[in-house]
Motif scaffolding. Structure first.
Motif, PDB file in Angstrom:
ATOM      1  N   ASP A 192     -23.604  -9.799   4.144  1.00  0.00           N
ATOM      2  CA  ASP A 192     -25.059  -9.642   4.095  1.00  0.00           C
ATOM      3  C   ASP A 192     -25.559  -8.527   5.014  1.00  0.00           C
ATOM      4  N   THR A 193     -24.923  -8.386   6.175  1.00  0.00           N
ATOM      5  CA  THR A 193     -25.341  -7.366   7.138  1.00  0.00           C
ATOM      6  C   THR A 193     -24.509  -6.109   6.919  1.00  0.00           C
ATOM      7  N   THR A 194     -25.178  -5.050   6.497  1.00  0.00           N
ATOM      8  CA  THR A 194     -24.459  -3.791   6.259  1.00  0.00           C
ATOM      9  C   THR A 194     -24.892  -2.687   7.216  1.00  0.00           C
ATOM     10  N   GLN A 195     -25.940  -2.938   8.007  1.00  0.00           N
ATOM     11  CA  GLN A 195     -26.410  -1.918   8.948  1.00  0.00           C
ATOM     12  C   GLN A 195     -26.926  -2.568  10.223  1.00  0.00           C
ATOM     13  N   LEU A 196     -26.602  -1.957  11.353  1.00  0.00           N
ATOM     14  CA  LEU A 196     -27.051  -2.425  12.664  1.00  0.00           C
ATOM     15  C   LEU A 196     -27.704  -1.260  13.401  1.00  0.00           C
ATOM     16  N   ALA A 197     -28.818  -1.531  14.060  1.00  0.00           N
ATOM     17  CA  ALA A 197     -29.496  -0.520  14.883  1.00  0.00           C
ATOM     18  C   ALA A 197     -29.354  -0.912  16.347  1.00  0.00           C
ATOM     19  N   VAL A 198     -28.780  -0.004  17.166  1.00  0.00           N
ATOM     20  CA  VAL A 198     -28.583  -0.283  18.589  1.00  0.00           C
ATOM     21  C   VAL A 198     -29.082   0.916  19.395  1.00  0.00           C
ATOM     22  N   ALA A 199     -29.407   0.655  20.632  1.00  0.00           N
ATOM     23  CA  ALA A 199     -29.879   1.733  21.515  1.00  0.00           C
ATOM     24  C   ALA A 199     -28.696   2.464  22.129  1.00  0.00           C
ATOM     25  N   ALA A 200     -28.870   3.752  22.341  1.00  0.00           N
ATOM     26  CA  ALA A 200     -27.837   4.532  23.031  1.00  0.00           C
ATOM     27  C   ALA A 200     -27.658   3.978  24.440  1.00  0.00           C
ATOM     28  N   GLY A 201     -26.418   3.888  24.891  1.00  0.00           N
ATOM     29  CA  GLY A 201     -26.130   3.360  26.221  1.00  0.00           C
ATOM     30  C   GLY A 201     -26.187   1.845  26.298  1.00  0.00           C
ATOM     31  N   SER A 202     -26.235   1.120  25.157  1.00  0.00           N
ATOM     32  CA  SER A 202     -26.309  -0.344  25.174  1.00  0.00           C
ATOM     33  C   SER A 202     -24.920  -0.963  25.231  1.00  0.00           C
ATOM     34  N   ASP A 203     -24.892  -2.228  25.575  1.00  0.00           N
ATOM     35  CA  ASP A 203     -23.628  -2.969  25.664  1.00  0.00           C
ATOM     36  C   ASP A 203     -23.946  -4.429  25.356  1.00  0.00           C
ATOM     37  N   ALA A 204     -24.119  -4.753  24.064  1.00  0.00           N
ATOM     38  CA  ALA A 204     -24.560  -6.087  23.679  1.00  0.00           C
ATOM     39  C   ALA A 204     -23.884  -6.529  22.386  1.00  0.00           C
ATOM     40  N   PHE A 205     -23.826  -7.849  22.194  1.00  0.00           N
ATOM     41  CA  PHE A 205     -23.261  -8.401  20.964  1.00  0.00           C
ATOM     42  C   PHE A 205     -24.258  -8.238  19.818  1.00  0.00           C
ATOM     43  N   GLN A 206     -23.735  -7.900  18.665  1.00  0.00           N
ATOM     44  CA  GLN A 206     -24.515  -7.793  17.436  1.00  0.00           C
ATOM     45  C   GLN A 206     -23.943  -8.769  16.403  1.00  0.00           C
ATOM     46  N   GLN A 207     -24.808  -9.283  15.538  1.00  0.00           N
ATOM     47  CA  GLN A 207     -24.393 -10.269  14.545  1.00  0.00           C
ATOM     48  C   GLN A 207     -24.228  -9.633  13.170  1.00  0.00           C
ATOM     49  N   ILE A 208     -23.130  -9.979  12.507  1.00  0.00           N
ATOM     50  CA  ILE A 208     -22.870  -9.536  11.140  1.00  0.00           C
ATOM     51  C   ILE A 208     -22.730 -10.791  10.278  1.00  0.00           C
ATOM     52  N   SER A 209     -23.614 -10.944   9.296  1.00  0.00           N
ATOM     53  CA  SER A 209     -23.674 -12.176   8.506  1.00  0.00           C
ATOM     54  C   SER A 209     -22.889 -12.070   7.206  1.00  0.00           C
ATOM     55  N   PHE A 210     -22.343 -13.227   6.785  1.00  0.00           N
ATOM     56  CA  PHE A 210     -21.594 -13.340   5.536  1.00  0.00           C
ATOM     57  C   PHE A 210     -22.043 -14.614   4.817  1.00  0.00           C
ATOM     58  N   THR A 211     -22.031 -14.573   3.496  1.00  0.00           N
ATOM     59  CA  THR A 211     -22.323 -15.756   2.681  1.00  0.00           C
ATOM     60  C   THR A 211     -21.111 -16.063   1.812  1.00  0.00           C
ATOM     61  N   GLY A 212     -20.672 -17.321   1.844  1.00  0.00           N
ATOM     62  CA  GLY A 212     -19.499 -17.714   1.072  1.00  0.00           C
ATOM     63  C   GLY A 212     -19.767 -17.752  -0.414  1.00  0.00           C
ATOM     64  N   GLY A 213     -18.714 -17.586  -1.202  1.00  0.00           N
ATOM     65  CA  GLY A 213     -18.807 -17.725  -2.650  1.00  0.00           C
ATOM     66  C   GLY A 213     -18.747 -19.192  -3.054  1.00  0.00           C
ATOM     67  N   GLN A 214     -18.097 -19.489  -4.159  1.00  0.00           N
ATOM     68  CA  GLN A 214     -18.058 -20.870  -4.649  1.00  0.00           C
ATOM     69  C   GLN A 214     -17.157 -21.751  -3.798  1.00  0.00           C
ATOM     70  N   THR A 215     -16.105 -21.192  -3.227  1.00  0.00           N
ATOM     71  CA  THR A 215     -15.111 -22.000  -2.527  1.00  0.00           C
ATOM     72  C   THR A 215     -15.131 -21.744  -1.023  1.00  0.00           C
ATOM     73  N   ASP A 216     -14.474 -22.630  -0.280  1.00  0.00           N
ATOM     74  CA  ASP A 216     -14.392 -22.507   1.171  1.00  0.00           C
ATOM     75  C   ASP A 216     -13.294 -21.525   1.565  1.00  0.00           C
TER      76      ASP A 216
END
Length: 297
Positions: A192-216
């Protein structure tokens, strides 16, 4: 002949001659007809008319976890409904948490009104090794009218509310239904997440989201590939990859995220493509590639 106990005597409405006549005929049948069940067996028959209104559940795929339901109908009102489910080895059964997780009841309430339908719901988790359809056994208990006189008093008099005074007891009904197993369709997951915007000189965790299909998908992890010059990454708990926020499994049809720390102290503002390696286990371990666009401002 021993008189009937007061609690078993019919409570016909005035003028219900047809009902009384039918009752007399049924009593004669139960006494005189060869091969008629014994009195104890008559009392244990499903006089309330509770029965399953379906022989199968919705179809599931190998590796899928999903809620399914079984509908029920009844002639006479029953209460205190409770159902437990037995499944083959490897298939996991989960109940709604609203009742503590040890059984399931009806959708509307624990009462199934006479002449209506309601359903019980439960979750089945099917392993990838389960390639063929299977059966589950539902054991349902409920309280309602019982015995020839008790339920005929309710049904023939046309007053379903009378069941409470017509010889009440808890009954058990065992029902077997089929669970069709069909191949899964669609992609195993979506990023779901294809782009992240961060500040220059930053050092932080960013989240990348995924959605499952029919199965686990078990063992779901994400790690960055070859990085642009100056960009550094890290993973939670100093790991070599990031797992999902809620655990290691991306449950079908649900959304979760991984966290990756991007250190951009040595990166000039601009747009960078960061390759991702996404690993998981379905029927067998698998790995695929993805990417996220990092916009450094």
């Amino acid at each position: 002949m021993t008189p009937l106990p007061q609690t078993l005597r019919p409570r016909w409405r005035r003028g219900s001659a047809a009902g009384a006549l039918l009752l007399s005929a049924l009593l004669a049948w139960s006494v005189l007809l060869p091969g008629t069940p014994a009195r104890a067996e008559l009392l244990n028959l499903n006089w309330s008319g509770v029965q399953s209104a379906a022989t199968t559940t919705a179809a599931l795929a190998p590796g899928q976890s999903a809620w399914v339901s079984v509908p029920w109908s009844t002639r006479a009102t029953v209460t205190d409904w409770s159902t437990t489910v037995s499944a083959p080895a490897g298939v996991t059964v989960t109940y709604p948490t609203t009742r503590g997780g040890s059984d399931t009841s009806l959708y509307g309430s624990a009462t199934l009104a006479g002449g209506t339908q309601d359903f019980t719901a439960f979750k089945l988790s099917v392993p990838y090794s389960q390639r063929t359809s299977f059966r589950v056994t539902l054991t349902s208990t409920y309280t309602g009218c019982t015995g020839l006189l008790g339920c005929l008093d309710v049904l023939l008099a046309g007053d379903r509310a009378m069941w409470a005074a017509s010889g009440i007891r808890t009954s058990t009904l065992t029902t077997s239904v089929a669970v069709p197993v069909v191949p899964a369709v669609g992609v195993p997951f979506t990023q779901d997440t294809t782009q992240l915007a961060v500040a220059a000189g930053s050092d932080a965790f960013q989240q990348i989201s995924f959605t499952g299909g029919q199965t686990d998908l078990a063992g779901f992890t994400v790690r960055a590939g070859t990085l642009p010059a100056g960009l550094q990454v890290a993973y939670p708990a100093d790991g070599t990859a990031s797992t999902l926020n809620s655990g290691s499994t991306l449950v079908g049809r649900t959304t979760d995220h991984v966290s990756i720390r991007f250190t951009t102290t040595g990166v000039a503002p601009g747009t960078y493509a960061v390759p991702l390696t996404i690993s998981y286990t379905a029927a067998a371990p698998a790995s695929t590639v993805g990417a996220v666009t990092l916009v450094v401002r």
